[in-house]
Design a protein around this motif. Structure first.
Motif, PDB file in Angstrom:
ATOM      1  N   GLU A 152      37.225 -18.147 -89.274  1.00 20.08           N
ATOM      2  CA  GLU A 152      37.358 -19.479 -88.672  1.00 20.08           C
ATOM      3  C   GLU A 152      38.752 -20.080 -88.822  1.00 20.08           C
ATOM      4  OE1 GLU A 152      35.389 -20.000 -92.749  1.00 20.08           O
ATOM      5  OE2 GLU A 152      35.246 -18.650 -91.031  1.00 20.08           O
ATOM      6  N   ASN A 153      39.573 -19.565 -89.750  1.00 14.60           N
ATOM      7  CA  ASN A 153      40.932 -20.096 -89.891  1.00 14.60           C
ATOM      8  C   ASN A 153      41.992 -18.996 -89.873  1.00 14.60           C
ATOM      9  OD1 ASN A 153      40.395 -18.984 -92.386  1.00 14.60           O
ATOM     10  ND2 ASN A 153      40.866 -20.822 -93.574  1.00 14.60           N
ATOM     11  N   SER A 158      40.309 -24.437 -83.200  1.00 16.25           N
ATOM     12  CA  SER A 158      38.893 -24.769 -83.005  1.00 16.25           C
ATOM     13  C   SER A 158      38.485 -26.047 -83.724  1.00 16.25           C
ATOM     14  CB  SER A 158      38.015 -23.616 -83.489  1.00 16.25           C
ATOM     15  OG  SER A 158      38.236 -23.366 -84.870  1.00 16.25           O
ATOM     16  N   LYS A 159      39.214 -26.438 -84.751  1.00 11.27           N
ATOM     17  CA  LYS A 159      38.829 -27.609 -85.538  1.00 11.27           C
ATOM     18  C   LYS A 159      39.425 -28.907 -85.000  1.00 11.27           C
ATOM     19  CE  LYS A 159      37.942 -25.083 -89.806  1.00 11.27           C
ATOM     20  NZ  LYS A 159      38.170 -24.992 -91.266  1.00 11.27           N
ATOM     21  N   PRO A 185      43.652 -24.415 -87.560  1.00 13.51           N
ATOM     22  CA  PRO A 185      42.930 -23.716 -86.485  1.00 13.51           C
ATOM     23  C   PRO A 185      42.686 -24.591 -85.259  1.00 13.51           C
ATOM     24  CG  PRO A 185      41.915 -23.287 -88.618  1.00 13.51           C
ATOM     25  CD  PRO A 185      42.936 -24.344 -88.841  1.00 13.51           C
TER      26      PRO A 185
END
Length: 556
Positions: free
Chosen positions: A230-231, A483-484, A481
């Motif tokens: 995720e990161n 996405s965050k 990231p």
């Protein structure tokens, strides 16, 4: 990268004593009272006296609501208990007064004044009442509730940290390289004495024809760019349709005691060559972070001198090429300390990664030292598991000759940014001859590479440059990231000689700079082609699965 001096406490080896430094600073005649701004000092003294009366008057009243939150004094005892409130307010008042005292001193050398303020701040931070058992209400309460067991656990933690020669900042048992971090699928396709080159499996059916090779800093492990899915910046780049390669620097042991800066530069050049060969492209895109960016730029300057043209674009993340303002690290540097390093390890030796890691911790003691002293020793607890702090604690040694040369020529004499004053790999270096387009990222709160220093790269390199300023600091500002959708960045400012003028004209955008960079890089990615079915090629066969052997070697 600082040059520490010895300390009597083995746990603090490499950390210059603030008391010693302050004593040395005040030993000079220019620090006599005649050098002090007396009206300003008197005003500060009156404010201090007024503050003391205010503390006494409010000791049994309500805590001030306009105070800035301070994590050191987060528990309610510091506000609700009169005794602890007086301790806290008195400490904060004294800290402010000492800072004003340092500002009131006239110094001819601005560096001396900055050094005075820095080490005075180190001393003030160390003297916080939250750092001592007798004046920490939470630690005292915990000791009473556990019948002293928390103190026994704290002593055991201290003994273990002394044995390991570090202050534990995360639960290191919670992570394993290749299992919990550095998990992107790939293979080592080349290795030499200084690095392994990892190629990652594509995550799209088609990829850009020009592969991307990433050069991380050699003072840390590469997997800050591939912590968890995720990161992971590596994973993000693969998802954008690139064939991604990363250099994994070797953790130097005794057999690398003679390795030089030139050896590292040649390692970068070899990584570019292998990436180009496996990718089947005439040119590659290259990215360097921090010291990795300095090495990458050096490699491109050497290639330019050799008449080679392997790179289509260059990305520099929080990288310094002009060391005029080296940030907080400059407080650890002077001629005497560099000479000492040159004499001790400059002709052969290893600089300890643990010593280097602790020096970096001292740059942010209220984030990376004192909270863990309180948690580990006063409260007897273990630090929580955090992937980024696990990486931070996974130290890397440096070869003495490479380290000493870097300090002398970059930090102390700032020769890289000066035309034809520095020679690498047998060639004179001129950064203005690097004509490739560049994407230059700085972060606004960076204490290792001040963003204004990173901005100067736009004036040094010969090609078109895109400068972007991210929020947060040296690590968190880069590992942000997409996405965050956290933080933000500034871009599209009018480039000129002054960084502040650029910022005044730049546009602010919420979210991660990753998407902005990806859109920029696609302009230099080449045409799309089918993703390779296998890693490596006939000449460079996979040696072992990622993350490889080199990254798993730890400092003892």
């Amino acid at each position: 990268m600082p040059v520490p001096t010895p300390h009597a406490n083995p746990l603090l080896s490499g950390f210059p004593s603030p008391l010693t430094t302050l004593a040395e600073l005040f030993a000079y005649p220019r620090y006599l009272p005649s050098s002090i701004d007396m009206p300003r000092l008197m005003q500060s003294g009156l404010r201090h006296l007024e503050g003391q009366f205010s503390i006494l008057a409010s000791a049994f009243g309500q805590a001030g609501a306009d105070q800035k939150p301070d994590r050191r004094f987060a528990v309610k005892d510091w506000d609700e208990n009169p005794w602890y409130r007086m301790l806290k307010e008195g400490y904060l008042l004294n800290a402010k007064t000492l800072a004003e005292l340092a500002e009131s001193i006239h110094l001819d050398d601005d560096d001396d004044k900055s050094k005075l303020s820095f080490f005075l701040g180190q001393l003030v931070d160390a003297m916080s009442p939250s750092n001592f058992l007798a004046t920490n209400p939470e630690a005292i309460r915990l000791a009473l509730e556990t019948n002293g067991e928390s103190l026994l656990n704290g002593f055991a933690n201290y003994v273990e940290d002394m044995r390991q020669r570090r202050i534990a900042i995360t639960d290191e048992s919670a992570f394993e390289v290749g299992r919990d971090v550095a998990t992107s699928e790939g293979a080592v396709v080349f290795e030499c004495d200084v690095m392994q080159l990892i190629q990652y499996k594509p995550l799209t059916s088609k990829v850009m024809s020009r592969p991307l090779v990433i050069v991380p800093p050699c003072i840390n492990k590469y997997y800050i760019l591939d912590l968890q899915p995720e990161n992971s910046f590596v994973r993000f780049a693969c998802e954008q349709g690139y064939t991604v390669f990363v250099t994994s620097w070797r953790n130097p042991q005794e057999d690398m005691r003679g390795t030089t800066w030139d050896d590292y530069v040649e390692g970068v050049i070899k990584a570019l060559e292998v990436t180009r060969a496996i990718g089947g492209a005439s040119q590659v895109n290259a990215l360097g972070w921090c010291v990795g960016g300095t090495l990458l730029t050096s490699a491109l300057a050497v290639q330019e001198a050799r008449g080679e043209d392997m790179v289509a674009s260059m990305t520099l993340l929080t990288t310094m090429l002009d060391f005029t303002d080296p940030g907080d690290l400059g407080f650890f540097l002077d001629e005497a300390t560099v000479v000492a390093r040159e004499q001790s390890i400059g002709n052969g030796g290893i600089y300890s990664g643990k010593e280097l890691a602790f020096v970096f911790q001292t740059l942010r003691p209220n984030d990376l030292i004192w909270p863990y002293v309180v948690t580990n020793y006063l409260k007897g607890k273990s630090p929580a598991a955090f992937d980024l702090l696990y990486w931070n604690a996974d130290a890397t040694n440096l070869p003495g000759p490479m380290y000493a040369w870097y300090l002398r020529n970059m930090y102390l004499e700032n020769r890289l940014c000066k035309r034809d004053e520095l020679s690498m790999c047998g060639h004179s270096i001129d950064l203005s001859k690097i004509k490739v387009p560049s994407y230059i990222l700085a972060t606004k709160e960076d204490h290792i590479v001040p963003w204004q220093s990173a901005y100067r790269s736009t004036q040094l390199l010969g090609g078109d440059s895109e400068f972007v300023l991210g929020e947060s600091g040296h690590i968190a500002g880069v590992i942000n990231p997409a996405s965050k959708q956290k933080r933000g960045y500034w871009s599209a400012g009018a480039q000129g000689d002054h960084a502040e003028d650029w910022l005044a004209s730049a546009q602010s955008t919420p979210g991660s700079w990753w998407t902005h960079w990806s859109a920029w890089l696609k302009r230099h990615g080449g045409k799309q082609k089918a993703a390779p079915a296998n890693l490596g090629d006939s000449r460079f066969q996979p040696i072992e699965p990622a993350p490889g052997r080199y990254v798993k070697v730890r400092v003892e």
